[in-house]
Design a protein around this motif. Structure first.
Motif, PDB file in Angstrom:
ATOM      1  N   GLU A 193       0.981  -1.026   0.010  1.00 25.64           N
ATOM      2  CA  GLU A 193      -0.118   0.046   0.126  1.00 25.64           C
ATOM      3  C   GLU A 193       0.808   1.220   0.182  1.00 25.64           C
ATOM      4  O   GLU A 193       1.537   1.609   0.838  1.00 25.64           O
ATOM      5  N   PHE A 194       0.821   1.912  -1.054  1.00 24.39           N
ATOM      6  CA  PHE A 194       1.437   3.173  -0.748  1.00 24.39           C
ATOM      7  C   PHE A 194       0.735   4.208  -1.949  1.00 24.39           C
ATOM      8  O   PHE A 194       0.149   3.834  -2.943  1.00 24.39           O
ATOM      9  N   GLU A 195       0.609   5.370  -1.538  1.00 25.17           N
ATOM     10  CA  GLU A 195      -0.044   6.272  -2.211  1.00 25.17           C
ATOM     11  C   GLU A 195       0.911   6.976  -2.975  1.00 25.17           C
ATOM     12  O   GLU A 195       1.905   7.049  -2.966  1.00 25.17           O
ATOM     13  N   ASP A 196       0.379   7.645  -4.374  1.00 22.53           N
ATOM     14  CA  ASP A 196       1.383   8.156  -5.046  1.00 22.53           C
ATOM     15  C   ASP A 196       1.596   9.474  -4.541  1.00 22.53           C
ATOM     16  O   ASP A 196       1.529  10.538  -4.938  1.00 22.53           O
ATOM     17  N   THR A 197       2.318   9.628  -3.479  1.00 24.58           N
ATOM     18  CA  THR A 197       2.925  10.918  -3.034  1.00 24.58           C
ATOM     19  C   THR A 197       4.409  11.029  -2.969  1.00 24.58           C
ATOM     20  O   THR A 197       5.126  10.156  -3.461  1.00 24.58           O
ATOM     21  N   GLY A 198       4.988  12.048  -2.652  1.00 21.05           N
ATOM     22  CA  GLY A 198       6.320  12.329  -2.667  1.00 21.05           C
ATOM     23  C   GLY A 198       7.125  11.393  -1.672  1.00 21.05           C
ATOM     24  O   GLY A 198       6.709  10.922  -0.930  1.00 21.05           O
ATOM     25  N   LEU A 199       8.376  11.380  -2.088  1.00 17.82           N
ATOM     26  CA  LEU A 199       9.414  10.241  -1.199  1.00 17.82           C
ATOM     27  C   LEU A 199       9.228  10.573   0.373  1.00 17.82           C
ATOM     28  O   LEU A 199       8.996   9.754   1.183  1.00 17.82           O
ATOM     29  N   VAL A 200       9.579  11.840   0.489  1.00 21.49           N
ATOM     30  CA  VAL A 200       9.540  12.322   1.827  1.00 21.49           C
ATOM     31  C   VAL A 200       8.380  12.462   2.669  1.00 21.49           C
ATOM     32  O   VAL A 200       8.426  11.724   3.803  1.00 21.49           O
ATOM     33  N   ALA A 201       7.271  12.724   2.016  1.00 23.43           N
ATOM     34  CA  ALA A 201       6.073  12.556   2.725  1.00 23.43           C
ATOM     35  C   ALA A 201       5.744  11.071   2.909  1.00 23.43           C
ATOM     36  O   ALA A 201       5.221  10.664   4.143  1.00 23.43           O
ATOM     37  N   ARG A 202       5.978  10.157   1.955  1.00 19.75           N
ATOM     38  CA  ARG A 202       5.892   8.783   2.252  1.00 19.75           C
ATOM     39  C   ARG A 202       6.695   8.212   3.687  1.00 19.75           C
ATOM     40  O   ARG A 202       6.114   7.420   4.081  1.00 19.75           O
ATOM     41  N   PHE A 203       7.749   8.726   3.629  1.00 20.78           N
ATOM     42  CA  PHE A 203       8.881   8.379   4.553  1.00 20.78           C
ATOM     43  C   PHE A 203       8.246   8.992   5.789  1.00 20.78           C
ATOM     44  O   PHE A 203       8.265   7.938   6.933  1.00 20.78           O
ATOM     45  N   LEU A 204       7.895  10.001   5.822  1.00 20.20           N
ATOM     46  CA  LEU A 204       7.434  10.744   7.190  1.00 20.20           C
ATOM     47  C   LEU A 204       6.253  10.154   7.636  1.00 20.20           C
ATOM     48  O   LEU A 204       5.941   9.988   8.991  1.00 20.20           O
ATOM     49  N   THR A 205       5.427   9.619   7.022  1.00 19.03           N
ATOM     50  CA  THR A 205       4.069   9.195   7.136  1.00 19.03           C
ATOM     51  C   THR A 205       3.977   7.657   7.594  1.00 19.03           C
ATOM     52  O   THR A 205       3.092   7.226   7.919  1.00 19.03           O
ATOM     53  N   ASP A 206       5.412   7.092   7.345  1.00 20.22           N
ATOM     54  CA  ASP A 206       5.544   5.714   7.707  1.00 20.22           C
ATOM     55  C   ASP A 206       6.190   5.502   8.955  1.00 20.22           C
ATOM     56  O   ASP A 206       7.560   5.775   9.128  1.00 20.22           O
ATOM     57  N   PRO A 207       5.603   5.168  10.174  1.00 21.26           N
ATOM     58  CA  PRO A 207       6.197   5.137  11.362  1.00 21.26           C
ATOM     59  C   PRO A 207       7.284   4.085  11.279  1.00 21.26           C
ATOM     60  O   PRO A 207       8.350   4.131  11.945  1.00 21.26           O
ATOM     61  N   VAL A 208       7.202   2.805  10.342  1.00 22.77           N
ATOM     62  CA  VAL A 208       8.324   1.849  10.602  1.00 22.77           C
ATOM     63  C   VAL A 208       9.557   2.431  10.040  1.00 22.77           C
ATOM     64  O   VAL A 208      10.640   2.196  10.246  1.00 22.77           O
ATOM     65  N   ALA A 209       9.421   3.216   8.828  1.00 19.57           N
ATOM     66  CA  ALA A 209      10.536   3.618   8.374  1.00 19.57           C
ATOM     67  C   ALA A 209      11.320   4.758   9.065  1.00 19.57           C
ATOM     68  O   ALA A 209      12.655   4.823   8.965  1.00 19.57           O
ATOM     69  N   VAL A 210      10.458   5.591   9.756  1.00 23.58           N
ATOM     70  CA  VAL A 210      10.915   6.728  10.637  1.00 23.58           C
ATOM     71  C   VAL A 210      11.779   5.897  11.617  1.00 23.58           C
ATOM     72  O   VAL A 210      12.764   5.994  11.872  1.00 23.58           O
ATOM     73  N   ALA A 211      11.076   4.868  12.302  1.00 24.04           N
ATOM     74  CA  ALA A 211      11.771   4.236  13.416  1.00 24.04           C
ATOM     75  C   ALA A 211      12.900   3.556  12.728  1.00 24.04           C
ATOM     76  O   ALA A 211      14.127   3.738  13.692  1.00 24.04           O
ATOM     77  N   LEU A 212      13.145   3.059  11.763  1.00 23.54           N
ATOM     78  CA  LEU A 212      14.316   2.268  11.313  1.00 23.54           C
ATOM     79  C   LEU A 212      15.481   3.323  11.131  1.00 23.54           C
ATOM     80  O   LEU A 212      16.340   3.403  11.464  1.00 23.54           O
ATOM     81  N   ALA A 213      15.009   4.613  10.647  1.00 22.03           N
ATOM     82  CA  ALA A 213      15.972   5.665  10.396  1.00 22.03           C
ATOM     83  C   ALA A 213      16.595   6.157  11.725  1.00 22.03           C
ATOM     84  O   ALA A 213      17.563   6.214  12.025  1.00 22.03           O
ATOM     85  N   VAL A 214      15.822   6.294  12.823  1.00 20.63           N
ATOM     86  CA  VAL A 214      15.973   6.550  14.153  1.00 20.63           C
ATOM     87  C   VAL A 214      16.988   5.649  14.624  1.00 20.63           C
ATOM     88  O   VAL A 214      18.261   5.898  15.272  1.00 20.63           O
ATOM     89  N   ALA A 215      16.671   4.174  14.435  1.00 21.48           N
ATOM     90  CA  ALA A 215      17.486   3.079  15.017  1.00 21.48           C
ATOM     91  C   ALA A 215      19.063   3.307  14.367  1.00 21.48           C
ATOM     92  O   ALA A 215      20.109   3.267  14.883  1.00 21.48           O
ATOM     93  N   ALA A 216      19.104   3.715  12.981  1.00 22.26           N
ATOM     94  CA  ALA A 216      20.147   3.555  12.415  1.00 22.26           C
ATOM     95  C   ALA A 216      21.137   4.857  12.766  1.00 22.26           C
ATOM     96  O   ALA A 216      22.154   4.825  13.062  1.00 22.26           O
ATOM     97  N   VAL A 217      20.516   5.763  13.096  1.00 25.08           N
ATOM     98  CA  VAL A 217      21.143   7.137  13.578  1.00 25.08           C
ATOM     99  C   VAL A 217      21.669   6.849  14.864  1.00 25.08           C
ATOM    100  O   VAL A 217      22.806   7.185  15.181  1.00 25.08           O
TER     101      VAL A 217
END
Lengths: 482, 962
Positions: B386-410
């Motif tokens: 499921e993904f909507e046809d929105t920008g990469l940044v918006a898709r990233f920021l609205t995806d809690p799993v992706a944000v959590a992965l990024a936080v873990a990596a940082v």
């Protein structure tokens, strides 16, 4: 894994797990086995982890050295402080074969140790070397083990004749006109030696360039008059480190009342290493003067001064602990310690602290006396000391438990004055034994306890000569790869 | 009267010929006559042609029977000559093969195009695959700079009219080629140097250079079986190696036709390109084609005579200046080979990483094949897609799993800040100066470490050397320490995803994967392995999930995939064993237990070699790949290394409680944090739907724990007085990895994706929520701890006490060793020797496992007690230039050394350090030792085995060219 043999599709999954029928029965049987496994496996893990034991590897255990007969021994006796100090007398601890030793003398306070006389030294006998000057005695092979020396004249000051060392501590040094110390460094070997001296005062380390890298040429004596090298007031501590070669150190201390009397000279004994328990034996009950404490560590230390009397070791009432900041020297007036009540039967002091300290007592009065901590003598290790003639008392303390000490004494002509005299010693108290005035060679042997001892000069004299075991065996270190 | 005569060349084509002949007869456009050339057919092709075409008096037929050695160019030349003889000197010649069947209107369309464009001399049809009839084979053809035949078509592209445009091309296939007879004669026909393949491209090239136009007419369709190209027909000319023939023809065509000025460059480029292509073929396990490739280059380059002759002929025929512009326009663009290369590499990488990913799907498909009754599973459109046809940044920021992965990596990078730059501390020694040091350590059989050692270098030195050759040594260690956690996270995510799919076809939800993979990546970090410098465990943690992922390949339904998984798993296991040797024992016992268990469950499965063979192979691979390490270690008496974690020893011991809470002794995060995971793993046993999986995870944990018992209770003797507990790091990793997998499966049972969702009572819901919160806290707290304090324990070591100038001298020459004596006479003395840049990564293990040399100990004992000149000579002979006693030095020893002849006092910055120089300089030979031929043989074996195993483990992406 789980649903290979099951119908696929979501609904079918549910049927497979909960539905009735043959499939359900088969499944129940399997689950029963699973339940057993589900209980057995965690138990197995817990049991395995419970018995898994890991002792930390011991990376290094100290390995005591083995012993071999000493093959090389040197003793340096500092020049006499007065004309009454007498000759240097050589002897050996009992039971040594002995042999010829080489004697070098720095004639007339010269820097160089010259001449090379050979004299025989055997156990129980006294050999004299006629000289007021610095004397170096070297024994090789059979002549090395158990060599002891000292001056026997009834002088007020007594110097210890000492073997070369590498690392020593002194506290109670002076570098002023009134209290002046001279450090004498004697090199017993042919090659040069290099010595570092670090001085500490009330405010910590005293930087003095001239005390770094002091070069002592072979068979020479270097004398450092601190009042000239680094003139300053206050009581100092010194850490003498030999970084190259070997050196025997003597500290000659002068108390000059500056016109109100004659200068008094005595020798400040060295302390091999800072200790948490320092036994300063030989402080008379009526002694006046100061206790000097030096804390070589970085952290502040609280030191307790206790009195060693012939009945107990105790802390005098209303005597506070002494706070010694790291790297500094502090003094306590002896009068604060040896109060009228506390001084009864006093034989010495004990300085106890949580961290190692360097301690000494400077006794002032008709005579100058300098007392440093005594060395512990092991059980059944005979100790022989050459002591001056005149009134004196053997002070014993620091016994780990009740035991017996046997004391023998001979006079200058070899006559036995005391023959294995028994002294029963106990822990937590001191013992005094008056020695015959004529005694010059004292041998002490302790049974079933370790002990520390000092010969205290009495009469009009103040001073001590500590007992310490002569080198009999050489340590052969255990060597292994890291 | 028609203006077209047909030339049909046949060789053993009886299976296609009837259809082909029918095709010719069915042509809507008239044909003047047919000249058939049969090149020694043994299946009666010639008779067939005669009998079929001879029945039609309207079309005269001549059949020329030639020998089997007649090449295609010769056959065409013979046919054109025969045309004149038979009075068939038509304007056009239509070439057909015995396996090319023209559509009835093919000729008509070609002629119509020729009429529309009178300047055209060559026309070709659209070739479609025979017998599928649908797929496009060629619509005109050109040649790339590397000699690749370019059709511009996708593989297996269906003909939907998408290429139906008449256009000019470089060449057309000779099957269906309509050529003006005069043009063919002026061009000299096909080149006889190209007997079978590639002669059509060459002809087109020559025509273009002569200013003639070649058209492809897609409306004309010819069905082509490509019998020779596919190897279904063998002639004396093709032989068995069609690839060799094709490559040879391509190289020949390029070199014969390229401009004279470009010839040297082209020759060099083709040679280098062939080497690359060879490597590519080897990588996809096509050794035969790799050899063909080599043979083709050698064949062309070794005999330049025919090539030069061909170039001369082309020049002689040239009447006008060559039309280079036309050729250049029609040749393939320059970048095309590079795009193909990139495609190849990315295909290979994608296939390699996805090999096991679909194992669940394939098992399900295999199960469905066995029992086709249930309805075909329909993939539920899950959140994965499921993904909507929105920008990469918006898709990233609205995806809690992706944000959590990024936080873990940082957080991983922040926590690993100590590792940037040079890093050492704990069990981690400094890295050597350059990669060459590691290479030398790996290849030499006698190391000048200490007083010399024949103990082999630890197995991880080779991968480190490989990495360091690219990155440099310091960056290599930094990269390992910084990237280990993200790589572990990635690997754990992939493994858990497949695990989830094995349980339920929808897989575990992403938040559960996130929890599991972050918790796993944190295991070595919170355990203190990172901070304690136990880099072997850290790297092993990164490799382990990839190994587990690869090992899932053993569950593949097809045997060949299982075997490939075996090589892949074996390769990863070798890597894992290199950094954590205990891992091999663990996997061996685990493998034995699993095989035994499957023997109980599925009787008879064990008798199938394709079942037990792959795991056994995977276990055998490390034995071969790491043979230069473990075999010499055993025979040199350093077999203890097979049971120890790597790094500097001794390290503190690990007991059962440490393993339980996942901590190495006193290191790591607060220990009580580690209690949550085992509790979760126990709770995971409760939900029934996933219990089988959870029990299997517990089985793994139980086997690992049981292995820990003997390991924990024994010690390995090191040099000197030290001992070291065998490495429990791998056990800790496996146990915690199993628990995390169990917890993920248990959690999966409670989600709506569960194979049979459970409806919890209210009380249980509350309890589950509490457990969930506690579980969520574990990775969060671990991340916070690591980011804040994780690297605090990784401190640099205290100075060795060796004067700097001595270290510098020692770095210059290995024979200028520094003997360091520590300790005192009273407590014992220890000695060690520093050479080169001191003990570096890779040398610690060698030094610690080298047996004590009693002669050396005696020598140093003599130095410390009664030194004699012989003792000093002994030092020189053993490569010692300096003797150092770091502070606090025992003066008794120092004084003895001071008095020893042959030693002179040397200066030291630290006044408390004593240092001496040995007067006589050691010879370089003093640190040399014997060369071990058996170990060299093992190194050769390793060098051969590593690429072989790598290639065997790679996926199959071989595809035919069209």
């Amino acid at each position: 894994m789980s649903d290979d043999q099951q119908p696929t599709g979501r609904r079918a999954d549910r049927v497979g797990a909960t539905g009735a029928g043959k499939r359900g029965i088969v499944q129940r049987h399997r689950i029963d086995g699973l339940v057993v496994l589900a209980m057995v496996l965690p138990t197995a893990v817990a049991a395995a982890l419970a018995v898994t034991n890991g002792d930390d590897p011991v990376p290094w255990t100290d390995a005591p050295p083995s012993a071999a007969r000493l093959t090389d021994a040197s003793l340096v006796c500092a020049a006499a402080a007065s004309s009454t100090a007498g000759d240097v007398v050589l002897s050996r601890v009992p039971g040594m074969r002995g042999g010829e030793v080489a004697v070098r003398i720095a004639k007339d306070d010269a820097d160089e140790l010259t001449g090379r006389d050979e004299v025989g030294v055997t156990s129980g006998e006294l050999t004299s070397v006629r000289s007021d000057d610095d004397v170096l005695v070297t024994g090789k092979d059979a002549a090395a083990p158990g060599l002891v020396a000292g001056r026997t004249g009834p002088a007020r000051a007594a110097a210890e004749c000492r073997a070369p060392t590498f690392d020593e501590w002194y506290v109670g040094i002076g570098a002023a006109a009134k209290q002046a110390s001279t450090i004498e460094l004697a090199n017993p070997d042919a090659g040069p030696a290099i010595v570092e001296v670090a001085l500490y005062g009330r405010h910590g380390l005293v930087e003095e360039e001239e005390l770094h890298g002091i070069r002592v040429p072979g068979h020479e004596i270097m004398r450092l008059d601190l009042s000239t090298v680094t003139p300053r007031r206050g009581t100092l501590a010194a850490h003498v480190t030999v970084v190259r070669g070997r050196v025997s150190t003597t500290v000659r201390h002068t108390n000059d009342p500056l016109g109100r009397g004659r200068p008094q000279i005595d020798f400040l004994p060295a302390q091999a290493e800072p200790s948490t328990s320092n036994l300063l034996l030989g402080v008379p009950a009526d002694g006046t003067g100061e206790v000097h404490l030096f804390n070589p560590g970085d952290d502040e230390v609280r030191a307790t001064i206790r009195v060693v009397s012939d009945s107990a070791i105790f802390t005098p009432a209303r005597l506070d602990d002494v706070v010694v900041p790291g790297g500094t020297v502090r003094q306590v007036q002896l009068s604060q310690v040896l109060t009228e009540k506390a001084s009864e039967g006093a034989l010495g002091l004990q300085v106890v602290a949580a961290q190692p300290l360097v301690a000494s007592v400077r006794l002032l009065g008709d005579d100058l006396g300098l007392v440093a901590p005594s060395t512990t003598i092991d059980d059944d290790e005979p100790v022989t000391a050459v002591v001056p003639e005149g009134p004196k008392t053997l002070v014993l303390a620091g016994a780990a438990q009740t035991g017996v000490v046997r004391v023998s004494a001979t006079d200058a002509r070899g006559r036995l004055l005391l023959d294995e005299k028994r002294v029963e010693v106990g822990a937590e108290r001191g013992h005094g034994l008056k020695l015959p005035d004529a005694a010059v060679l004292v041998t002490v042997r302790s049974r079933s306890t370790s002990i520390a001892g000092t010969v205290m000069l009495t009469g009009d004299r103040v001073g001590v000569l500590r007992l310490w075991p002569a080198e009999v065996d050489a340590d052969v270190p255990v060597v292994r790869p890291q | 009267m028609s203006d077209v005569s047909v030339v049909l060349v046949s060789h053993d084509g009886a299976s296609w010929l009837p259809a082909v002949l029918d095709g010719i007869r069915a042509q809507t456009a008239p044909v003047a006559g047919v000249v058939a050339v049969d090149t020694g057919s043994k299946d009666g092709s010639a008779d067939l042609i005669e009998s079929v075409l001879g029945t039609d008096p309207a079309v005269p037929v001549a059949v020329l029977r030639e020998s089997g050695r007649t090449s295609y160019p010769e056959a065409v030349a013979l046919a054109t000559d025969a045309l004149t003889e038979h009075g068939l000197a038509t304007e056009w010649i239509w070439l057909l093969h015995d396996d090319s069947n023209p559509a009835p209107d093919a000729l008509e369309h070609l002629l119509r195009a020729a009429a529309a464009r009178p300047e055209v001399d060559l026309l070709g049809p659209k070739l479609r695959e025979w017998p599928s009839l649908k797929r496009l084979l060629e619509v005109g053809v050109t040649l790339s700079g590397t000699g690749r035949r370019e059709t511009g078509l996708e593989r297996g592209e269906y003909d939907q009219g998408q290429h139906d445009e008449v256009r000019e091309v470089l060449a057309v296939n000779s099957a269906g080629l309509l050529v003006r007879r005069t043009a063919l004669e002026e061009l000299g026909g096909f080149d006889r140097h190209l007997p079978m393949f590639g002669n059509d491209v060459d002809l087109g090239w020559r025509a273009a250079a002569a200013g003639r136009t070649t058209l492809v007419v897609p409306q004309a369709v010819v069905f082509h079986a490509e019998a020779a190209h596919r190897g279904t027909r063998r002639t004396p000319l093709t032989g068995r190696h069609t690839h060799y023939q094709e490559r040879r023809a391509a190289i020949f065509t390029l070199l014969a036709n390229c401009r004279g000025a470009a010839l040297p460059f082209q020759a060099l480029r083709l040679a280098l390109g062939s080497v690359l292509r060879m490597l590519g073929f080897v990588v996809v396990r096509s050794v035969g084609e790799a050899l063909d490739e080599l043979a083709a280059v050698v064949s062309v380059y070794s005999r330049p005579g025919p090539l030069l002759e061909a170039r001369r002929q082309r020049q002689q025929r040239q009447s006008a200046p060559a039309d280079h512009a036309r050729v250049k326009r029609l040749l393939a663009p320059w970048w095309l080979p590079y795009r193909h290369g990139l495609d190849f590499v990315s295909d290979l990488a994608a296939a390699a990483t996805n090999q096991a990913a679909d194992v669940a799907e394939r098992r399900r498909a295999a199960a469905a094949d066995r029992d086709p009754s249930p309805p075909v599973a329909r993939h539920k459109p899950g959140e994965d897609e499921e993904f909507e046809d929105t920008g990469l940044v918006a898709r990233f920021l609205t995806d809690p799993v992706a944000v959590a992965l990024a936080v873990a990596a940082v957080a991983f990078v922040i926590g690993a800040r100590e590792a940037f730059g040079t890093v050492s501390g704990g069990a981690l020694s400094p890295v050597p100066e350059g990669a060459g040091d590691w290479w030398r350590l790996h290849y030499e059989s006698w190391h000048p470490t200490g007083f010399g050692s024949a103990v082999p270098a630890p197995p991880y030195v080779l991968p480190l050397a490989l990495l360091a050759s690219v990155l440099g040594t310091a960056t290599t260690m930094t990269a390992l320490l910084v990237l280990a956690a993200p790589v572990a996270l990635w690997g754990a995510w992939r493994f858990l995803r497949v695990l989830g799919r094995l349980i339920t076809r929808y897989g575990a939800p992403r938040w559960l994967l996130l929890w599991g993979s972050v918790t796993y990546a944190l295991v070595p970090l919170v355990a203190g392995a990172w901070g304690g410098g136990r880099w072997g465990v850290v790297v092993a943690a990164a490799v382990l999930p990839w190994l587990a992922h690869a090992a899932l390949g053993f569950a593949e339904p097809e045997a060949p995939r299982r075997w490939r998984a075996a090589w892949r798993t074996g390769f990863l296991l070798a890597l894992l064993t290199a950094v954590a040797p205990v891992m091999w024992w663990l996997c061996a016992i685990l493998g034995a237990v699993v095989v035994a268990a499957s023997a109980v469950v599925v009787r008879g499965a064990v008798r199938d070699r394709a079942v037990w063979g792959p795991p056994a192979t995977a276990l055998a691979v490390p034995l071969v790949l790491l043979a230069p390490w473990w075999l010499p270690a055993v025979w040199e008496g350093a077999g203890g290394a097979l049971f120890l974690d790597v790094g500097r020893w001794p390290t503190s011991s690990t007991d059962g409680l440490d393993v339980l809470v996942g901590r190495f002794g006193e290191l790591g995060a607060p220990w009580w944090l580690g209690l949550v995971l085992p509790v979760l793993a126990v709770l995971a046993l409760i939900p029934r739907p996933t219990r089988i999986g959870v029990v299997l995870c517990w089985l793994v944990a139980a086997v690992a724990s049981l292995v820990a018992v003997p390991l924990g209770l024994t010690t390995v003797d090191l040099t000197g007085a030290a001992t070291q507990q065998p490495g429990l790091g791998p056990v800790l990793l496996v146990v915690h990895g199993a628990w995390i997998s169990a917890a993920v499966l248990g959690g999966l049972a409670l989600t709506e994706r569960s194979p049979s969702p459970v409806v919890l009572p209210r009380v249980a819901q509350t309890a589950a929520a509490v457990v969930g919160v506690a579980a969520a806290l574990v990775p969060v707290a671990g991340l916070v701890w690591f980011a804040g304090w994780g690297g605090d324990e990784l401190q640099s070591h205290a100075e060795s006490g060796i004067p700097v100038y001595m270290s510098q001298q020692a770095e210059k020459a290995p024979e200028d060793g520094v003997l360091v004596i520590r300790g005192s006479v009273a407590d014992g003395l220890t000695y060690e020797v520093e050479r080169g840049d001191g003990p570096t990564v890779g040398e610690d293990e060698i030094a610690a496992l080298t047996d004590e040399d009693p002669d050396v100990t005696e020598l140093i004992g003599a130095l410390a007690t009664a030194p004699a000149p012989q003792a000093v000579a002994g030092l020189t002979d053993r490569g010692i230039r300096y003797v150092v006693q770091p502070a606090p030095a025992d003066g008794a020893v120092a004084a003895r050394l001071d008095a020893t002849a042959g030693l002179v006092r040397a200066s030291a910055e630290d006044r408390a350090t004593r240092a001496w120089q040995v007067l006589r300089e050691p010879e370089p030979a003093s640190v040399e030792g014997p060369r071990s031929w058996p170990r060299i043989a093992l190194l050769v074996l390793q060098a051969v085995a590593i690429p072989a195993v790598a290639v065997l483990g790679l996926p199959t992406i071989r595809r035919s060219r069209r």
